[in-house]
Design a protein around this motif. Sequence first.
Motif, PDB file in Angstrom:
ATOM      1  N   LEU A   1       0.825  -1.208   0.000  1.00 29.26           N
ATOM      2  CA  LEU A   1       0.000   0.000   0.000  1.00 29.26           C
ATOM      3  C   LEU A   1       0.857   1.254   0.000  1.00 29.26           C
ATOM      4  O   LEU A   1       0.509   2.261  -0.637  1.00 29.26           O
ATOM      5  CB  LEU A   1      -0.929  -0.006   1.214  1.00 29.26           C
ATOM      6  N   ASP A   2       2.013   1.190   0.694  1.00 28.05           N
ATOM      7  CA  ASP A   2       2.893   2.359   0.717  1.00 28.05           C
ATOM      8  C   ASP A   2       3.476   2.630  -0.658  1.00 28.05           C
ATOM      9  O   ASP A   2       3.544   3.781  -1.107  1.00 28.05           O
ATOM     10  CB  ASP A   2       4.009   2.132   1.738  1.00 28.05           C
ATOM     11  N   ARG A   3       3.884   1.556  -1.374  1.00 27.49           N
ATOM     12  CA  ARG A   3       4.433   1.748  -2.725  1.00 27.49           C
ATOM     13  C   ARG A   3       3.360   2.198  -3.702  1.00 27.49           C
ATOM     14  O   ARG A   3       3.660   2.874  -4.686  1.00 27.49           O
ATOM     15  CB  ARG A   3       5.079   0.449  -3.209  1.00 27.49           C
ATOM     16  N   SER A   4       2.117   1.797  -3.458  1.00 29.80           N
ATOM     17  CA  SER A   4       1.030   2.160  -4.368  1.00 29.80           C
ATOM     18  C   SER A   4       0.167   3.282  -3.800  1.00 29.80           C
ATOM     19  O   SER A   4      -0.995   3.416  -4.166  1.00 29.80           O
ATOM     20  CB  SER A   4       0.149   0.925  -4.636  1.00 29.80           C
ATOM     21  N   SER A   5       0.755   4.076  -2.912  1.00 27.42           N
ATOM     22  CA  SER A   5      -0.035   5.137  -2.285  1.00 27.42           C
ATOM     23  C   SER A   5      -0.530   6.148  -3.304  1.00 27.42           C
ATOM     24  O   SER A   5      -1.647   6.653  -3.204  1.00 27.42           O
ATOM     25  CB  SER A   5       0.804   5.838  -1.209  1.00 27.42           C
ATOM     26  N   GLY A   6       0.310   6.443  -4.316  1.00 23.36           N
ATOM     27  CA  GLY A   6      -0.117   7.399  -5.347  1.00 23.36           C
ATOM     28  C   GLY A   6      -1.342   6.915  -6.096  1.00 23.36           C
ATOM     29  O   GLY A   6      -2.327   7.652  -6.253  1.00 23.36           O
ATOM     30  N   ASN A   7      -1.309   5.652  -6.540  1.00 26.05           N
ATOM     31  CA  ASN A   7      -2.469   5.101  -7.256  1.00 26.05           C
ATOM     32  C   ASN A   7      -3.691   5.013  -6.344  1.00 26.05           C
ATOM     33  O   ASN A   7      -4.826   5.242  -6.792  1.00 26.05           O
ATOM     34  CB  ASN A   7      -2.138   3.710  -7.805  1.00 26.05           C
ATOM     35  N   LEU A   8      -3.447   4.679  -5.059  1.00 22.23           N
ATOM     36  CA  LEU A   8      -4.567   4.564  -4.116  1.00 22.23           C
ATOM     37  C   LEU A   8      -5.249   5.920  -3.938  1.00 22.23           C
ATOM     38  O   LEU A   8      -6.485   6.025  -3.992  1.00 22.23           O
ATOM     39  CB  LEU A   8      -4.061   4.040  -2.772  1.00 22.23           C
TER      40      LEU A   8
ATOM     41  N   SER B   1      -9.487   9.861  -5.277  1.00 19.54           N
ATOM     42  CA  SER B   1      -9.853  11.142  -5.889  1.00 19.54           C
ATOM     43  C   SER B   1     -10.877  10.939  -6.993  1.00 19.54           C
ATOM     44  O   SER B   1     -11.858  11.697  -7.112  1.00 19.54           O
ATOM     45  CB  SER B   1      -8.596  11.830  -6.437  1.00 19.54           C
ATOM     46  N   TYR B   2     -10.680   9.889  -7.829  1.00 20.08           N
ATOM     47  CA  TYR B   2     -11.637   9.615  -8.907  1.00 20.08           C
ATOM     48  C   TYR B   2     -13.001   9.214  -8.329  1.00 20.08           C
ATOM     49  O   TYR B   2     -14.057   9.619  -8.857  1.00 20.08           O
ATOM     50  CB  TYR B   2     -11.117   8.503  -9.814  1.00 20.08           C
ATOM     51  N   LEU B   3     -12.995   8.429  -7.236  1.00 25.91           N
ATOM     52  CA  LEU B   3     -14.256   8.050  -6.599  1.00 25.91           C
ATOM     53  C   LEU B   3     -14.975   9.285  -6.057  1.00 25.91           C
ATOM     54  O   LEU B   3     -16.210   9.392  -6.149  1.00 25.91           O
ATOM     55  CB  LEU B   3     -13.992   7.053  -5.464  1.00 25.91           C
ATOM     56  N   GLN B   4     -14.200  10.215  -5.493  1.00 28.05           N
ATOM     57  CA  GLN B   4     -14.807  11.443  -5.005  1.00 28.05           C
ATOM     58  C   GLN B   4     -15.431  12.231  -6.155  1.00 28.05           C
ATOM     59  O   GLN B   4     -16.533  12.768  -6.037  1.00 28.05           O
ATOM     60  CB  GLN B   4     -13.769  12.290  -4.278  1.00 28.05           C
ATOM     61  N   THR B   5     -14.708  12.300  -7.296  1.00 25.06           N
ATOM     62  CA  THR B   5     -15.254  12.997  -8.459  1.00 25.06           C
ATOM     63  C   THR B   5     -16.542  12.331  -8.938  1.00 25.06           C
ATOM     64  O   THR B   5     -17.524  12.997  -9.293  1.00 25.06           O
ATOM     65  CB  THR B   5     -14.220  13.003  -9.584  1.00 25.06           C
ATOM     66  N   PHE B   6     -16.549  10.977  -8.941  1.00 26.38           N
ATOM     67  CA  PHE B   6     -17.729  10.245  -9.394  1.00 26.38           C
ATOM     68  C   PHE B   6     -18.914  10.491  -8.470  1.00 26.38           C
ATOM     69  O   PHE B   6     -20.043  10.738  -8.921  1.00 26.38           O
ATOM     70  CB  PHE B   6     -17.400   8.750  -9.458  1.00 26.38           C
TER      71      PHE B   6
END
Length: 370
Positions: free
Chosen positions: A188-195, A200-205
């Motif tokens: 999760l730490d390495r993929s924090s940017g994608n997470l 952010s995309y879910l918030q936009t949706f």
Amino acid sequence: MKMKRIVGMGAGLVVVAVAVTGGVMAMDDEGTTTITAYFDQATGVYAGSDLRILGVRVGRVESVTPRGEEVEVTLRVDKGVKVPKGAHAVVVAPSLVADRYIQLAPAYDGGPLIEDDAVLPAAKNATPVEVDQLYDSITKLSKALGPEGANANGALSGLLDTGAKNLDGNGKAIGDSIEQFGKATKTLDRSSGNLFDTLSYLQTFTTMLKENDGNVRAAEQQLNTVTGFLADDKENLGAALKELGTALGQVKGFIQKNRGALKANVEALVPITQTLVDQRASLAESLDTLPLAADNVLNAYDPAHRTLNGRTNLNELSMGGPLTGAAALAGLTPVDTARRKALPALPLPAVGTVYGTPARTATDKKGANR
């Protein structure tokens, strides 16, 4: 007189000594950095205590002064020592009997430096827990968990006993779980940017759904209506699908049995369709003129005598090309001219007409269509 001179010389020496000492101290303080740090308490910290960074002495404590509920500690950082802007101070107790010192953290690794006469508020600084505070906390915990607290009816003992029985023999499973949890946190730490991008995309949706709440409700109602209709007609729909399945099965069997014939017919249709494509201009002209020809035939039919009445326009026939008017008469011989003059003058019908009903031409038809 001698006595007065000795006293005056002694006083002068004292003044000189004080001046020299002050000058030396001023020279020693030149280029240093002064920092004022506030603490909730500063037990064991005195003027002259060490000031360190990463355990290395880099200065000293100049003074310790109580200021209401806080303690003001003046720190002097040696010349040439770099302290980052935004550093904080910590009172360190190496052991119960060793002298305490103040340490600045973090160490400088680049960026802006702290300014001279900077102030570090107590909220940013820290002090160690005192032994009496630790003993007091342990005493309160033991009372809270003892027979006068949570274990008054043996609840804590029962909890520990049940936990011990459940955990017995599961040490390896617990260790594996902790290890896998550690790996998951690293992933999760390495993929924090994608997470965070996904969040952010879910918030936009969700924001889009909120802004289009009316449309979403209308779509939901329409979908509910469709599902209700399908539910009401599920028997008819099921029967139709069943019949469709039967028909498709028959079509499949027919195609399998007549595959060779169908292939031959399709191959035979290829030249026909190619001819139609090549002659599409002629076909278009025929489709345009055939209705006119059929109309003229109907007009030429005489139902009373059951005959087709019409005449040929000879002026439009020629071996070398079309001749009209005087040019056509110029091609006649003298005998033909005499014969033509001897013929009675008869009114001639218009070109392209039949007896009884005027005939239509392609030009007339196109004009009518227009």
